[in-house]
Write a protein that holds these residues in place. Structure first.
Motif, PDB file in Angstrom:
ATOM      1  N   GLU A 189       0.763  -1.116   0.061  1.00 27.04           N
ATOM      2  CA  GLU A 189      -0.095  -0.052  -0.022  1.00 27.04           C
ATOM      3  C   GLU A 189       1.029   1.456   0.008  1.00 27.04           C
ATOM      4  O   GLU A 189       0.522   2.128  -0.814  1.00 27.04           O
ATOM      5  CB  GLU A 189      -1.129   0.163   1.363  1.00 27.04           C
ATOM      6  CG  GLU A 189      -1.865  -1.044   1.110  1.00 27.04           C
ATOM      7  CD  GLU A 189      -2.581  -1.392   2.619  1.00 27.04           C
ATOM      8  OE1 GLU A 189      -3.315  -2.288   2.622  1.00 27.04           O
ATOM      9  OE2 GLU A 189      -1.915  -1.028   3.664  1.00 27.04           O
ATOM     10  N   MET A 190       1.957   1.432   0.877  1.00 27.72           N
ATOM     11  CA  MET A 190       2.710   2.465   0.860  1.00 27.72           C
ATOM     12  C   MET A 190       3.601   2.676  -0.478  1.00 27.72           C
ATOM     13  O   MET A 190       3.335   3.815  -0.905  1.00 27.72           O
ATOM     14  CB  MET A 190       3.980   1.975   1.921  1.00 27.72           C
ATOM     15  CG  MET A 190       4.834   3.420   2.093  1.00 27.72           C
ATOM     16  SD  MET A 190       6.048   3.006   3.344  1.00 27.72           S
ATOM     17  CE  MET A 190       7.335   2.024   2.434  1.00 27.72           C
ATOM     18  N   VAL A 191       3.785   1.489  -1.201  1.00 29.06           N
ATOM     19  CA  VAL A 191       4.617   1.883  -2.465  1.00 29.06           C
ATOM     20  C   VAL A 191       3.231   2.411  -3.464  1.00 29.06           C
ATOM     21  O   VAL A 191       3.581   3.166  -4.301  1.00 29.06           O
ATOM     22  CB  VAL A 191       5.161   0.626  -3.057  1.00 29.06           C
ATOM     23  CG1 VAL A 191       5.596   0.559  -4.440  1.00 29.06           C
ATOM     24  CG2 VAL A 191       6.143   0.177  -2.318  1.00 29.06           C
ATOM     25  N   ALA A 192       1.934   1.935  -3.432  1.00 26.55           N
ATOM     26  CA  ALA A 192       1.167   2.077  -4.297  1.00 26.55           C
ATOM     27  C   ALA A 192       0.858   3.767  -4.210  1.00 26.55           C
ATOM     28  O   ALA A 192       0.635   4.406  -4.887  1.00 26.55           O
ATOM     29  CB  ALA A 192      -0.231   1.504  -4.094  1.00 26.55           C
ATOM     30  N   GLY A 193       0.687   4.054  -2.811  1.00 27.42           N
ATOM     31  CA  GLY A 193       0.468   5.470  -2.685  1.00 27.42           C
ATOM     32  C   GLY A 193       1.318   6.551  -3.148  1.00 27.42           C
ATOM     33  O   GLY A 193       1.307   7.525  -3.683  1.00 27.42           O
ATOM     34  N   GLN A 194       2.784   6.049  -3.048  1.00 24.47           N
ATOM     35  CA  GLN A 194       3.977   6.941  -3.314  1.00 24.47           C
ATOM     36  C   GLN A 194       3.864   7.016  -4.900  1.00 24.47           C
ATOM     37  O   GLN A 194       4.274   7.839  -5.591  1.00 24.47           O
ATOM     38  CB  GLN A 194       5.178   6.080  -2.946  1.00 24.47           C
ATOM     39  CG  GLN A 194       6.537   7.122  -3.194  1.00 24.47           C
ATOM     40  CD  GLN A 194       6.309   8.456  -2.432  1.00 24.47           C
ATOM     41  OE1 GLN A 194       6.290   8.520  -1.413  1.00 24.47           O
ATOM     42  NE2 GLN A 194       6.327   9.582  -3.422  1.00 24.47           N
ATOM     43  N   TYR A 195       3.525   5.741  -5.526  1.00 23.62           N
ATOM     44  CA  TYR A 195       3.576   5.801  -7.066  1.00 23.62           C
ATOM     45  C   TYR A 195       2.527   6.718  -7.784  1.00 23.62           C
ATOM     46  O   TYR A 195       2.330   7.593  -8.676  1.00 23.62           O
ATOM     47  CB  TYR A 195       3.341   4.581  -7.444  1.00 23.62           C
ATOM     48  CG  TYR A 195       3.327   4.459  -9.198  1.00 23.62           C
ATOM     49  CD1 TYR A 195       4.249   4.706  -9.918  1.00 23.62           C
ATOM     50  CD2 TYR A 195       1.842   4.380  -9.748  1.00 23.62           C
ATOM     51  CE1 TYR A 195       3.887   4.835 -11.250  1.00 23.62           C
ATOM     52  CE2 TYR A 195       1.806   4.413 -11.144  1.00 23.62           C
ATOM     53  CZ  TYR A 195       2.705   4.843 -11.906  1.00 23.62           C
ATOM     54  OH  TYR A 195       2.481   4.846 -13.144  1.00 23.62           O
ATOM     55  N   LEU A 196       1.370   6.583  -6.818  1.00 21.18           N
ATOM     56  CA  LEU A 196      -0.079   7.489  -7.200  1.00 21.18           C
ATOM     57  C   LEU A 196       0.624   9.102  -7.053  1.00 21.18           C
ATOM     58  O   LEU A 196      -0.021   9.960  -7.752  1.00 21.18           O
ATOM     59  CB  LEU A 196      -1.063   7.139  -6.641  1.00 21.18           C
ATOM     60  CG  LEU A 196      -2.123   5.718  -6.801  1.00 21.18           C
ATOM     61  CD1 LEU A 196      -3.007   5.487  -6.106  1.00 21.18           C
ATOM     62  CD2 LEU A 196      -2.177   5.778  -8.269  1.00 21.18           C
ATOM     63  N   ASP A 197       1.417   9.266  -6.224  1.00 19.48           N
ATOM     64  CA  ASP A 197       1.741  10.771  -6.033  1.00 19.48           C
ATOM     65  C   ASP A 197       2.659  10.980  -7.063  1.00 19.48           C
ATOM     66  O   ASP A 197       2.532  12.210  -7.535  1.00 19.48           O
ATOM     67  CB  ASP A 197       2.318  10.563  -4.456  1.00 19.48           C
ATOM     68  CG  ASP A 197       2.724  12.185  -4.105  1.00 19.48           C
ATOM     69  OD1 ASP A 197       1.835  13.072  -4.314  1.00 19.48           O
ATOM     70  OD2 ASP A 197       3.939  12.273  -3.575  1.00 19.48           O
ATOM     71  N   LEU A 198       3.571  10.335  -7.296  1.00 22.03           N
ATOM     72  CA  LEU A 198       4.404  10.633  -8.361  1.00 22.03           C
ATOM     73  C   LEU A 198       3.852  10.624  -9.869  1.00 22.03           C
ATOM     74  O   LEU A 198       4.173  11.421 -10.532  1.00 22.03           O
ATOM     75  CB  LEU A 198       5.845   9.462  -8.668  1.00 22.03           C
ATOM     76  CG  LEU A 198       6.763   9.531  -7.579  1.00 22.03           C
ATOM     77  CD1 LEU A 198       7.702   8.274  -7.931  1.00 22.03           C
ATOM     78  CD2 LEU A 198       7.627  10.632  -7.606  1.00 22.03           C
ATOM     79  N   GLN A 199       2.862   9.706  -9.910  1.00 20.10           N
ATOM     80  CA  GLN A 199       2.328   9.984 -11.283  1.00 20.10           C
ATOM     81  C   GLN A 199       1.326  11.023 -11.404  1.00 20.10           C
ATOM     82  O   GLN A 199       1.161  11.671 -12.498  1.00 20.10           O
ATOM     83  CB  GLN A 199       1.337   8.555 -11.290  1.00 20.10           C
ATOM     84  CG  GLN A 199       0.683   8.274 -12.853  1.00 20.10           C
ATOM     85  CD  GLN A 199      -0.431   8.702 -13.066  1.00 20.10           C
ATOM     86  OE1 GLN A 199      -1.344   9.155 -12.126  1.00 20.10           O
ATOM     87  NE2 GLN A 199      -1.095   8.284 -14.188  1.00 20.10           N
ATOM     88  N   ALA A 200       0.705  11.637 -10.328  1.00 23.09           N
ATOM     89  CA  ALA A 200      -0.088  12.814 -10.239  1.00 23.09           C
ATOM     90  C   ALA A 200       0.744  13.772 -10.585  1.00 23.09           C
ATOM     91  O   ALA A 200       0.302  14.900 -11.579  1.00 23.09           O
ATOM     92  CB  ALA A 200      -0.757  12.860  -9.052  1.00 23.09           C
ATOM     93  N   GLN A 201       2.095  13.921 -10.129  1.00 20.55           N
ATOM     94  CA  GLN A 201       2.855  14.940 -10.403  1.00 20.55           C
ATOM     95  C   GLN A 201       3.332  15.095 -11.763  1.00 20.55           C
ATOM     96  O   GLN A 201       3.350  15.976 -12.569  1.00 20.55           O
ATOM     97  CB  GLN A 201       4.202  14.853  -9.555  1.00 20.55           C
ATOM     98  CG  GLN A 201       4.168  15.171  -8.132  1.00 20.55           C
ATOM     99  CD  GLN A 201       5.416  15.009  -7.298  1.00 20.55           C
ATOM    100  OE1 GLN A 201       5.317  13.974  -6.560  1.00 20.55           O
ATOM    101  NE2 GLN A 201       6.331  15.788  -7.642  1.00 20.55           N
ATOM    102  N   ALA A 202       3.532  13.810 -12.390  1.00 20.62           N
ATOM    103  CA  ALA A 202       4.253  13.725 -13.467  1.00 20.62           C
ATOM    104  C   ALA A 202       2.971  14.203 -14.945  1.00 20.62           C
ATOM    105  O   ALA A 202       3.296  14.796 -15.761  1.00 20.62           O
ATOM    106  CB  ALA A 202       4.480  12.248 -14.040  1.00 20.62           C
ATOM    107  N   THR A 203       1.821  13.856 -14.620  1.00 18.98           N
ATOM    108  CA  THR A 203       0.575  14.121 -15.550  1.00 18.98           C
ATOM    109  C   THR A 203      -0.014  15.286 -15.094  1.00 18.98           C
ATOM    110  O   THR A 203      -0.890  15.634 -15.953  1.00 18.98           O
ATOM    111  CB  THR A 203      -0.258  12.763 -15.548  1.00 18.98           C
ATOM    112  OG1 THR A 203      -0.734  12.877 -13.976  1.00 18.98           O
ATOM    113  CG2 THR A 203       0.417  11.472 -15.819  1.00 18.98           C
TER     114      THR A 203
END
Length: 395
Positions: A189-203
């Motif tokens: 879950e922690m990795v998923a949340g961090q990825y969604l955070d990164l993906q939102a920044q990128a997009t």
């Protein structure tokens, strides 16, 4: 009473006394456990290689020992106590070791987060990747920043140590599968949340629904809900009590992340330990930004929309533009809406707690912790509880 029964009764009373000692200062008890664990890990690291031990292992140990409010540890402990846990010596040891594991996984998360965000500061000091880069300075030959690559390894080591601590923790055979299942879920879950955070920044995503989902995964689950669930699991709590604790933790955890979002936009280095306006420059897809965008769209405020599009996500943004974005967060009503949502979430968390059969003293501690992580005055939200706060302990 037989000699065996007498010894068991003595151990039982000793555990109760030990639990009361931990109650008085959870952070200090977890610190002692971490010191013992990390001393052993440092000996192992020195046996592997002295340079590795000095550059990487020692940094992981220092970072873990010197920082944080031990929020996750406190939630684990008071989740255990709220479910009437703490009467067994083995249970106390398991709780402190699991809390130490949570602190190490937090080290991993923060070191990697600073690398991903390019943040130069953490807790008012140089971030780990900056420390490592500065250590070798002019002698570095590689084009790829040494500090970034080395800090990734430091975060990996912290995660490895956290897993080792949990794997070596003695658990009741009945509760062990439940605890280990929670640990496995929390890491993913922690990795998923961090990825969604990164993906939102990128997009450049600015969805309110998505931002709350990210907040739940990135912070609410591993900072509040899962630690409470660990405490309930160690205590052998029933399904209804565990559900009440976890529901309360989910609400308080989202409030915690929303408060962190406000700090990321409006906080000053003296209070956050990080550069001012970091989240704005990084283009974080926060709930605050999503609300401001939605409000400006509804009002057809093209000036604000243009400002947000021009400024958010620009690493070189100057302080004047950061201030203009902050003003837009206020004038659109976004800041006020987030503040209101935080208060509603904490009230909802308290209602969920009331649905469980919990030990009153620990229940009250959790009420207070919810207020503290949400950045709310304890007296305003729990005035009727009259709780003395004695624990010591920054994120």
């Amino acid at each position: 009473m037989s000699a065996h029964e007498g010894a068991r009764e003595t151990a039982h009373e000793g555990a109760h006394e030990g639990a009361r000692d931990i109650d008085a200062d959870v952070s200090a008890a977890v610190q002692r456990t971490l010191e013992e664990i990390l001393h052993g890990r440092m000996e192992e690291a020195r046996a592997i290689d002295p340079t590795f031990a000095g550059d990487i292992a020692a940094r992981v140990a220092r970072f873990t020992l010197r920082g944080g409010k031990r929020i996750r540890s406190r939630f684990l402990w008071w989740g255990l106590r709220a479910c009437a846990g703490g009467a067994d010596p083995g249970q106390l040891d398991a709780a402190l070791r699991l809390a130490a594991g949570l602190e190490l996984i937090q080290t991993c998360a923060l070191v990697h987060d600073d690398v991903m965000d390019g943040s130069p500061l953490r807790r008012g000091r140089d971030a780990v990747h900056v420390e490592l880069q500065n250590q070798y300075g002019p002698c570095l030959q590689r084009a790829q920043p040494f500090g970034v690559a080395a800090a990734i390894l430091a975060g990996d080591l912290a995660l490895s140590w956290a897993d080792d601590v949990v794997a070596a923790t003695g658990l009741d055979p009945v509760q062990a599968p439940r605890v280990r299942g929670l640990w496995q879920a929390m890491r993913a879950e922690m990795v998923a949340g961090q990825y969604l955070d990164l993906q939102a920044q990128a997009t450049g995503a600015r969805s309110m629904i998505r931002s709350v989902r990210t907040a739940a995964l990135k912070s609410a689950l591993y900072s509040v809900e899962r630690p409470l669930a660990f405490g309930a699991a160690l205590a052998g709590a029933d399904e209804a009590t565990t559900r009440a604790l976890c529901s309360a933790g989910r609400c308080a955890g989202i409030a915690f992340q929303l408060r962190d979002d406000l700090f990321g936009a409006f906080g000053e280095p003296g209070e956050t330990g990080k550069p001012s306006g970091d989240d704005i420059r990084d283009g974080k897809g926060t709930y605050l930004l999503a609300v401001a965008t939605a409000r400006a769209e509804t009002a057809a405020d093209h000036d604000v929309l243009a400002l947000l599009d021009r400024c958010v996500g620009r690493p070189d943004l100057d302080d004047g533009d950061v201030q203009r974005v902050r003003e837009a967060f206020v004038t659109t009503g976004a800041r006020g809406i987030v503040e209101d949502k935080i208060r509603r979430l904490v009230r909802q968390a308290n209602r969920h707690l009331a649905a469980g059969v919990l030990v009153p003293h620990a229940d009250q501690r959790l009420h207070e912790l919810f207020c503290r992580v949400a950045g709310l005055p304890v007296a305003d939200e729990t005035a009727a509880l009259h709780i003395p706060w004695t624990e010591s302990g920054s994120r």
